[in-house]
Design a protein around this motif. Structure first.
Motif, PDB file in Angstrom:
ATOM      1  N   LEU B 238       0.823  -1.214   0.000  1.00  0.00           N
ATOM      2  CA  LEU B 238       0.000   0.000   0.000  1.00  0.00           C
ATOM      3  C   LEU B 238       0.856   1.263   0.000  1.00  0.00           C
ATOM      4  O   LEU B 238       0.526   2.253  -0.663  1.00  0.00           O
ATOM      5  N   THR B 239       1.966   1.219   0.742  1.00  0.00           N
ATOM      6  CA  THR B 239       2.815   2.418   0.818  1.00  0.00           C
ATOM      7  C   THR B 239       3.308   2.841  -0.565  1.00  0.00           C
ATOM      8  O   THR B 239       3.147   3.992  -0.971  1.00  0.00           O
ATOM      9  N   SER B 240       3.881   1.882  -1.291  1.00  0.00           N
ATOM     10  CA  SER B 240       4.427   2.306  -2.589  1.00  0.00           C
ATOM     11  C   SER B 240       3.320   2.640  -3.585  1.00  0.00           C
ATOM     12  O   SER B 240       3.502   3.480  -4.454  1.00  0.00           O
ATOM     13  N   CYS B 241       2.183   1.977  -3.421  1.00  0.00           N
ATOM     14  CA  CYS B 241       1.061   2.300  -4.300  1.00  0.00           C
ATOM     15  C   CYS B 241       0.616   3.758  -4.082  1.00  0.00           C
ATOM     16  O   CYS B 241       0.456   4.528  -5.031  1.00  0.00           O
ATOM     17  N   LEU B 242       0.443   4.133  -2.818  1.00  0.00           N
ATOM     18  CA  LEU B 242       0.039   5.517  -2.523  1.00  0.00           C
ATOM     19  C   LEU B 242       1.090   6.504  -2.997  1.00  0.00           C
ATOM     20  O   LEU B 242       0.790   7.548  -3.570  1.00  0.00           O
ATOM     21  N   GLN B 243       2.338   6.117  -2.742  1.00  0.00           N
ATOM     22  CA  GLN B 243       3.439   7.000  -3.111  1.00  0.00           C
ATOM     23  C   GLN B 243       3.438   7.254  -4.627  1.00  0.00           C
ATOM     24  O   GLN B 243       3.548   8.381  -5.093  1.00  0.00           O
TER      25      GLN B 243
END
Lengths: 289, 281, 90
Positions: B238-243
């Protein structure tokens, strides 16, 4: 006033020659800032909410006064006025602060269908009343005067009772709108319908003319006859330059646009055509002075 | 003598249907015939609407050839006339029209390529908006973060295709000079058409990213959207997706569940961004 | 339920921590997009010029809207799209 408008030249269109700004020339016009008095664009090409068209138009507006020339409002239609279209136009007017806003003496839609063409009206009392009411409504909604342009046409109606120039003058009288006199359209229609272009220029209400259009046409041979088509893809012909001179002698210097829509020439060529119009205005002015 | 409305309706009929029975006897015949005069208008109407379709669907035109494209355009214009005074709006149902043509049966990827072109066309003209404010995001109470709803850029479109429509699009750009062969067996793609600045971009994104963005675009909150993906793929990052999607301006606004007005304001309409306040002069 | 809320919080915290340096500015890029068309400016489609008949296809009769004749043409133009099952999807 918005911050942008502080850096902008005044909105008013000077009594000089201008050119139509087309997408193909955005970068060159903004980069080289050719010596012309003003620019005109087709309003509907800037009805999107963002992206390149508005980006470049705003940049051009930092450099030149701009006139908005509409082709799709369909003022002559018997359908109700298209409010969404007017909303788009209103938003664009507030964003760009144009010096002039113009539309055509024509209709382009009926029963909800659009033909995206400037279709001819019959010149009858009924049509005059209808068109005048609609110009009133548009000016009320936009809270400003608009100019109405004479179209080039390829057919006329046998039940028309009013000459086009009288029809234009009557609209001015009824609505206090201005006139955008397209000298090329006068010539094209004069040849296609067999009236005297010079008479048209003499008859039009001089005080109402606030802008002139100049363009090139194509000759199609139809049924063995020459029919002039207002293609906006050619240099202005000598007859039209001569008529322009007649118009300027009568009207004085008027903002004059070189209009070119397809098979665009290099920008320099448009600038040269504009300077030719400018020279005609300057020479007439010198004679009067 | 016809009323103005009768005249316009009859004129309109003859423009769209050359075989119509209207005679338009009140069109003057002098130098040339009534039909010849009407033909000039009909020719122009079809030419300019066809040109609008060519502007929106250059890859389709290249794939099927200019002659077939013109012919298809004619049929489309008759069945789906323009409904706007702005030609840039014309052609929204062209992909559906193509999918109903029997000539397209053997080339069923064409409607998907057309959908991609229409998405690109719309994104080109869509609103400009600033990037999502991370400063504001930092102020959200951590206990409420799972209720966040994110809004997509108005200049963004999600497209799913069973065909490699992006590859077909790429090799049919005027600027492309390599091998134009596309092997359909490489399969479909999930696409995000986006315009963070002035130039549209087409991103080939993963199935999970697509599902996640699509869920956010349907106004589901971040936790529910994560569930949709994480149930199938526990490894989803989720972190890299949001980023990725905040930095490339796919996700540009957020709101909390109980104050979602701003998000809904533009999603419920046809992706129209709330108007910026402009002073009248 | 608790777990997924925690996942969201963790992700947003890491995002904000990362962004202190990178994401906050638009300069950050998550890798180049697959396709980018620099500099393409679409020509405006609204204008008031009229098309001459010079190059007009003669046909505006209704037959032209039934392009059966073009099946071979489209095949020729699309021959570079190969493989897979062309008719699988309906």
């Amino acid at each position: 006033m918005t911050t942008e408008s502080i850096e902008r030249p005044p909105a008013q269109i000077p009594a000089q020659a201008g050119i139509g700004l087309r997408a193909e020339h955005y970068k060159e016009v903004i980069g080289s800032q050719p010596p012309i008095g003003w620019l005109e664009v087709h309003s509907e090409n800037y009805f999107g909410q963002g992206g390149k068209p508005l980006h470049y138009l705003e940049q051009a507006r930092q450099l030149y006064p701009i006139s908005l020339h509409g082709v799709g409002l369909s003022i002559g239609s018997t359908d109700p006025l298209n409010k969404a279209h007017l909303d788009h136009l209103n938003r664009l007017i507030h964003r760009i602060e144009p010096g002039l806003v113009s539309e055509h003496l024509s209709w382009s839609s009926v029963d909800g269908k659009y033909f995206n063409d400037l279709l001819p009206l019959p010149y009858t009392e009924e049509a005059l009343k209808h068109f005048s009411t609609r110009v009133h409504q548009v000016q009320d909604i936009l809270q400003q005067q608009i100019l109405i342009e004479n179209p080039s046409s390829y057919l006329s109606y046998s039940h028309s009772t009013i000459a086009e120039w009288d029809f234009m003058n009557a609209i001015v009288e009824n609505t206090a709108c201005g006139i955008l006199l397209d000298v090329n359209n006068v010539y094209v229609s004069a040849v296609n319908h067999g009236f005297d272009a010079r008479h048209y220029l003499r008859a039009i209400t001089a005080d109402a003319v606030q802008e002139i259009h100049l363009a090139g046409f194509t000759i199609d041979i139809i049924g063995g006859q020459d029919i002039l088509i207002d293609t906006h893809n050619k240099p202005i012909c000598d007859e039209v330059w001569a008529l322009y001179q007649v118009a300027i002698e009568r009207l004085g210097a008027i903002p004059s646009l070189i209009e070119w829509d397809s098979d665009l020439p290099p920008l320099d060529f448009l600038v040269e055509e504009a300077s030719r119009a400018q020279t005609i205005m300057d020479e007439c002015h010198a004679l009067v002075a | 003598m016809p009323s103005l409305h009768e005249l316009q309706s009859a004129f309109a009929d003859t423009l769209l249907n050359p075989d119509t029975t209207h005679t338009l006897s009140y069109v003057a015949q002098d130098k040339i015939s009534r039909d010849q005069r009407l033909f000039i208008y009909r020719n122009h109407v079809f030419s300019s609407l066809t040109s609008a379709l060519q502007g929106a669907y250059p890859v389709i035109e290249r794939l099927v050839g200019a002659a077939f494209f013109r012919s298809v355009a004619r049929g489309y214009i008759r069945l789906h006339p323009s409904t706007s005074g702005d030609l840039e709006q014309y052609g929204d149902s062209f992909a559906e029209y193509l999918s109903g043509l029997k000539q397209v049966d053997e080339h069923t990827y064409l409607p998907d390529v057309a959908r991609l072109e229409w998405a690109y066309h719309r994104v080109y003209f869509a609103a400009d908006v600033p990037a999502l404010s991370l400063e504001m995001l930092a102020k959200v109470d951590p206990d409420q973060q799972h209720q966040l709803r994110f809004g997509l850029h108005p200049a963004s479109q999600l497209l799913r295709s069973s065909y490699p429509s992006l590859r077909i699009w790429q090799v049919n750009q005027k600027t492309y000079s390599g091998d134009q062969t596309v092997d359909l067996s490489i399969g479909g793609n999930h696409l995000l058409v986006l315009r963070p600045q002035l130039d549209p971009q087409i991103h080939d994104i993963t199935h999970d990213e697509f599902t996640f963005l699509e869920s956010l675009a349907c106004n589901k909150n971040i936790a529910d959207s994560l569930d949709l993906v994480a149930d199938v793929n526990p490894e989803f990052d989720l972190t890299s997706c949001l980023q990725k999607f905040i930095s490339n301006k796919t996700l540009v606004i957020f709101s909390l569940e109980n104050q979602g007005d701003q998000t809904r304001a533009y999603r419920k309409g046809d992706r129209t961004w709330p108007q910026s306040k402009r002073q009248k002069t | 339920m608790k777990n997924r809320n925690k996942l969201v919080s963790t992700a947003i915290s890491s995002l904000l921590a990362l962004s202190a340096t990178a994401v906050a500015t638009e300069a950050y890029s998550a890798g180049p997009p697959l396709e980018k068309c620099f500099g393409v400016v679409k020509a405006g489609k609204n204008d008031c010029g009229v098309k001459s008949l010079g190059t007009a296809c003669q046909g505006t009769s209704s037959k032209d809207a039934q392009p059966d004749a073009y099946i071979d043409v489209i095949k020729g133009n699309c021959e570079k799209i190969v493989g897979g099952s062309l008719t699988a999807k309906k």
